[in-house]
Design a protein around this motif. Sequence first.
Motif, PDB file in Angstrom:
ATOM      1  N   PRO A 158       4.081  41.041  50.648  1.00 28.52           N
ATOM      2  CA  PRO A 158       3.356  42.035  49.385  1.00 28.52           C
ATOM      3  C   PRO A 158       5.005  41.901  48.978  1.00 28.52           C
ATOM      4  CG  PRO A 158       3.130  42.575  51.374  1.00 28.52           C
ATOM      5  CD  PRO A 158       3.683  40.619  51.830  1.00 28.52           C
ATOM      6  N   LEU A 159       5.904  42.842  50.249  1.00 26.42           N
ATOM      7  CA  LEU A 159       6.414  44.034  49.663  1.00 26.42           C
ATOM      8  C   LEU A 159       7.690  43.657  48.298  1.00 26.42           C
ATOM      9  CD1 LEU A 159       7.257  45.436  52.770  1.00 26.42           C
ATOM     10  CD2 LEU A 159       5.687  45.697  51.347  1.00 26.42           C
ATOM     11  N   SER A 160       8.243  41.509  48.526  1.00 27.89           N
ATOM     12  CA  SER A 160       8.768  41.110  47.885  1.00 27.89           C
ATOM     13  C   SER A 160       8.531  40.304  47.029  1.00 27.89           C
ATOM     14  CB  SER A 160       9.607  40.800  48.698  1.00 27.89           C
ATOM     15  OG  SER A 160       9.374  39.903  49.542  1.00 27.89           O
ATOM     16  N   LYS A 161       7.026  39.446  46.505  1.00 26.96           N
ATOM     17  CA  LYS A 161       6.537  38.645  46.423  1.00 26.96           C
ATOM     18  C   LYS A 161       7.014  39.185  44.568  1.00 26.96           C
ATOM     19  CE  LYS A 161       1.664  39.351  45.547  1.00 26.96           C
ATOM     20  NZ  LYS A 161       0.945  39.151  45.438  1.00 26.96           N
ATOM     21  N   ALA A 172      22.408  49.922  51.816  1.00 29.70           N
ATOM     22  CA  ALA A 172      21.717  50.949  52.412  1.00 29.70           C
ATOM     23  C   ALA A 172      22.324  51.932  53.367  1.00 29.70           C
ATOM     24  CB  ALA A 172      20.790  49.888  53.159  1.00 29.70           C
ATOM     25  N   LYS A 173      22.179  52.332  53.774  1.00 30.69           N
ATOM     26  CA  LYS A 173      23.118  53.398  54.366  1.00 30.69           C
ATOM     27  C   LYS A 173      23.044  52.577  56.411  1.00 30.69           C
ATOM     28  CE  LYS A 173      21.220  58.011  54.203  1.00 30.69           C
ATOM     29  NZ  LYS A 173      20.673  59.436  54.804  1.00 30.69           N
ATOM     30  N   GLN A 196      17.758  51.682  55.285  1.00 33.35           N
ATOM     31  CA  GLN A 196      17.165  53.536  54.770  1.00 33.35           C
ATOM     32  C   GLN A 196      18.643  53.079  53.262  1.00 33.35           C
ATOM     33  OE1 GLN A 196      15.045  55.802  55.767  1.00 33.35           O
ATOM     34  NE2 GLN A 196      14.275  53.947  56.521  1.00 33.35           N
ATOM     35  N   PRO A 197      17.563  54.159  52.204  1.00 32.28           N
ATOM     36  CA  PRO A 197      18.424  54.407  51.010  1.00 32.28           C
ATOM     37  C   PRO A 197      19.516  55.167  51.114  1.00 32.28           C
ATOM     38  CG  PRO A 197      15.754  54.980  50.778  1.00 32.28           C
ATOM     39  CD  PRO A 197      16.615  54.675  51.832  1.00 32.28           C
ATOM     40  N   GLN A 226      16.727  41.856  53.302  1.00 33.08           N
ATOM     41  CA  GLN A 226      17.022  41.463  52.796  1.00 33.08           C
ATOM     42  C   GLN A 226      16.088  41.431  51.254  1.00 33.08           C
ATOM     43  OE1 GLN A 226      15.591  37.683  54.089  1.00 33.08           O
ATOM     44  NE2 GLN A 226      16.982  36.762  54.766  1.00 33.08           N
ATOM     45  N   LEU A 227      14.839  42.961  51.521  1.00 39.47           N
ATOM     46  CA  LEU A 227      14.107  42.996  50.768  1.00 39.47           C
ATOM     47  C   LEU A 227      14.939  43.959  50.362  1.00 39.47           C
ATOM     48  CD1 LEU A 227      11.187  43.776  48.913  1.00 39.47           C
ATOM     49  CD2 LEU A 227      11.258  45.245  51.084  1.00 39.47           C
ATOM     50  N   ALA A 228      16.019  44.641  50.797  1.00 36.23           N
ATOM     51  CA  ALA A 228      16.822  46.410  50.665  1.00 36.23           C
ATOM     52  C   ALA A 228      17.218  45.554  49.278  1.00 36.23           C
ATOM     53  CB  ALA A 228      16.815  46.686  51.599  1.00 36.23           C
TER      54      ALA A 228
END
Length: 525
Positions: free
Chosen positions: A228-231, A53-54, A66-67, A188-190
């Motif tokens: 809900p973003l990572s499951k 990530a940035k 951020q990507p 962690q999600l990223a």
Amino acid sequence: MKNFLILPVCILLYLQLPAQTNNPVLLNIKNGKIEGYHDAQKNLNVFLGIPFAKPPVGDLRWKAPQPLEAWNGIKSTKKFGPSPVQANVFSDMVFRRDGQSEDCLYLNVWAPAGKSKEKLPVLVYFYGGGFVAGDGSEPRYDGAAMAQKGIVTVTTNYRLNIFGFYAHPQLSKESEYGASGNYGLLDQLAALQWVRDNIAVFGGDPEKVTIAGESAGSISVSAQMASPLSKDLIAGAIGESGAAIKPTLAPVSLAEAEANGKRFAEKAGYSSLAEMRNTSTEELFEKYKASEGFRFSSVIDGYFLPKPLPEIFRSRKQAQVPLLVGWNSAEIPGTSFMQGQPYSEENYINKVKQAYPEDYKEVLKLYPHSSKEEIEQSATALASDRFIAYSTWKWFDLQRKNSEEPVYRYLFSKIRPPLKTAAARQTQPAGAAHASEIPYFLGNLELTDEYAWTAEDYKVSKLIQQYLANFIKTGNPNSEGLPEWPSAKAGDASPPVLIMATESKVKEAEDDARYLFLDKAYGND
């Protein structure tokens, strides 16, 4: 004279660095080309310090990761990146990283060399450290041993303390999702999203990703399962001592987190968010360290975490994946409960009465006190349960009752040998201490060589590694030649537990009445 004193430390750190050859390994990932190296001795390809990530610096301080933009040329990924900013708070942490910085969002990959007919399973490991310390470069987290078992292994950094979990009303207002905090969990999600997008290049299967961690890392695993973003990014989960459930680093409400952040800013003398972002890393961190009583928690933000974990699991909205979870037999010494008082019956009863004035008789039955030895064991059990064992049990209990996927429970009881230095030798502990299982689980006893490991320790580690490798590959830890480890069923009053010790064996749970009591005491039932 000083040079001679420093030399052994330098040699130790050198020996802990991954062995490299002169053979570079080039890969083309989503953002550009990277160059790692081939470890010929272990037949692995190793890539260290890959940005995912940035850098979260300047205006990106306290923003979701951020990507990355694509880069030209070849990026060298042969050494660990900087660790997150932190103080030296845990004596058992040893880092191999390149300093520390807010620019810390880097991960590391160990991959079996050579082409496989099928994509390999993936392990992503989150470090512990109470969300205030830790780093993916620690020798005990090294991914080589698991990679040698045919698993693409990843360790990843994530932001900590004030940089990773600070919430404030102004931050929530500027956010696209109307909340703040949880930046470490979003990191962690990223990393998991990066794995989804890139791991096939390393030979890994993005559909077969198991996440694992210890302590705060285990707490992170439970949170990633619930989000809900990572499951949907994970196929399995391994938790070592910890879950984001009261009383163990449970997420707080957004309102509470924002109020806490606002109080910190006022006490530190900041009048605006812009001023805080313009403050140097060093100055901000020094003010954070000097601010007594401020600990920044994960947040029920309505975005990453919509509700407390028990509610999410009871509604069956968590990741429906196999879970392997457990804790250690003596997570924390009984002296922490006794607060320095000797192990006498009078002192123990008084401490229990202070902690549970309405229910002390029930507690004394659950944690008995017929002798000094039993008092030490009970005080250790009670301290450990209150610290981290109960919350891990609750996670186990919620998943087995609210999922059709198998759940495997362990109790790590192998007492770690003493340190090699004679001056550090102490009396035999009451059980396996917090975090002592990590090098056994990941096969890194030899990289944590300050302990006097024996053939017995390596035998235990080999057994555990095989269970974990089986689980990562198939969702089931069992295979021929291993003691059978049954999964726990929803209706089991005494569910099976694998006792990990010199001679590992499965027993029926004997202490769940303690956790049922604590369930009511903490209001999680």
